[in-house]
Design an enzyme around this catalytic site. Sequence first.
Site, PDB file in Angstrom:
ATOM      1  N   CYS A 273       0.808  -1.227   0.000  1.00 12.54           N
ATOM      2  CA  CYS A 273       0.000   0.000   0.000  1.00 12.54           C
ATOM      3  C   CYS A 273       0.841   1.276   0.000  1.00 12.54           C
ATOM      4  CB  CYS A 273      -0.923   0.022   1.197  1.00 12.54           C
ATOM      5  SG  CYS A 273      -1.963  -1.447   1.334  1.00 12.54           S
TER       6      CYS A 273
ATOM      7  N   CYS B 292      -1.064   2.455   6.579  1.00 11.79           N
ATOM      8  CA  CYS B 292      -0.654   1.120   6.990  1.00 11.79           C
ATOM      9  C   CYS B 292      -0.276   0.322   5.742  1.00 11.79           C
ATOM     10  CB  CYS B 292      -1.768   0.419   7.758  1.00 11.79           C
ATOM     11  SG  CYS B 292      -3.322   0.247   6.866  1.00 11.79           S
TER      12      CYS B 292
ATOM     13  N   HIS C 297      -9.063   2.963  -2.893  1.00 14.12           N
ATOM     14  CA  HIS C 297      -7.674   2.679  -2.505  1.00 14.12           C
ATOM     15  C   HIS C 297      -6.991   1.860  -3.600  1.00 14.12           C
ATOM     16  CE1 HIS C 297      -4.145   1.581  -0.426  1.00 14.12           C
ATOM     17  NE2 HIS C 297      -4.613   0.645   0.385  1.00 14.12           N
TER      18      HIS C 297
END
Length: 436
Positions: free
Chosen positions: A96, A422, A392
Amino acid sequence: MKSKKSRKKERIAIVSALRTPMAKAGGKFSHLQADKLGEILFRELMMRSSVTFDEVDEVIIGNVAQPTQAANIARVIALRAGFPETTPAMTVHRNCASGMESLTTAAARIYAGEGSIYVCGGVESMSNIPLIYNEKMVALFGKLFRSKTAFDKLRTLLGFRPAFLKPIVGLMSGLTDPVSGLLMGSTAEVLAQDFGISREEQDLFSLQSHQKAAKAKNSGRFSLESMDVVYDEYTGKYLDFDDGIRENQTLAKLAKLKPFFDRKNGTVTAGNSSQITDAAAGMVVMSESEAKKRGLEPLGYLSEYTYSGLDPKRMGLGPVFATHKLFKKTGLNLKDMEIIEINEAFAAQVIACQRAFASDDFAKTHLSEKKALGEIDVDILNVNGGAVALGHPVGMTGARLVLTVLHELRLQGKQRGLASLCIGGGQGVALLLEVM
């Protein structure tokens, strides 16, 4: 407002930045592979920049799904976008945080004196993460290819069973941590239990994310950082907004959704999780002194950054560990932050971070601190909504957060902000961003 500790290296100037709208997976951008979406974005970024293609020392782009048709996708994007063959390009992957990894990698290269101007960012087409044949079907294909006679081939084919066609969903496989064995959503369930976060709290957080995003969209706020993308060349249809925002979202609608990751006792649903989307974002960066020499007014600066590791089962707390490390490095604290973005991988995950920041017990147990890092002012947290409403696209999100923080700081006449997220596998990243 100066840092309490002197800065040992100059800031990295972000002189140009741009992103595409974020489109729901399976929707308007679904026919655009990641390399094509990146090509569109990075060509437009350079056309709007005062820096020319041939002045760039290297192109560094974050991507997670790594499409098979575009190995080292950064190089493919760079060449198709218009960079000369002599400009090297590298793809980076930190789950991510890949979009932020591209920026911090460029910063490290600048600090090392390897170059002075870099183009970085991230791209992801989650629509095009493939389905994969299971082991039995792969084995059958392998045996078939090795069969030398027609009889051997026929005998192999007779061993086929319909169950062999059950695919492995690449998206679900990629969102599963191989160390803990948990889906990312299941790690959010762990945090919901650890911190006693109710379903109602998560749904309210998600509703507010959509409300803030809708307000930002309707005010034209996102147009400052986003370009229009033509998704149908025959009709000229284009997307000029993030189409995951639900302006008519309600708590009642959210409450109807069933838990997805723990169907019996869970609280994490599709409605209080980040959306699966397609998008790209990019930046042109250089040292602060180089920007001054060129007479450029940057959008803002990367002043410092930190990465941290933690329990993969509780990966959602990465922003707390990374921000603690950032504050130790800079001498700053939460009160010095005027805008904060924490990626909304899951509503439960951001709420857990808020509680961990404010917990003396968490600070003593996990950070070796005597007291909590402090309470996050909700009025400066994700002021335009977050991934629950916007989406996302995993390789792109980190870059998007940088754009959002810097634009918001400038709009509000503030100086310093924090961007954090995160990272699947048990990591966190925190960036200190400034505009003055």
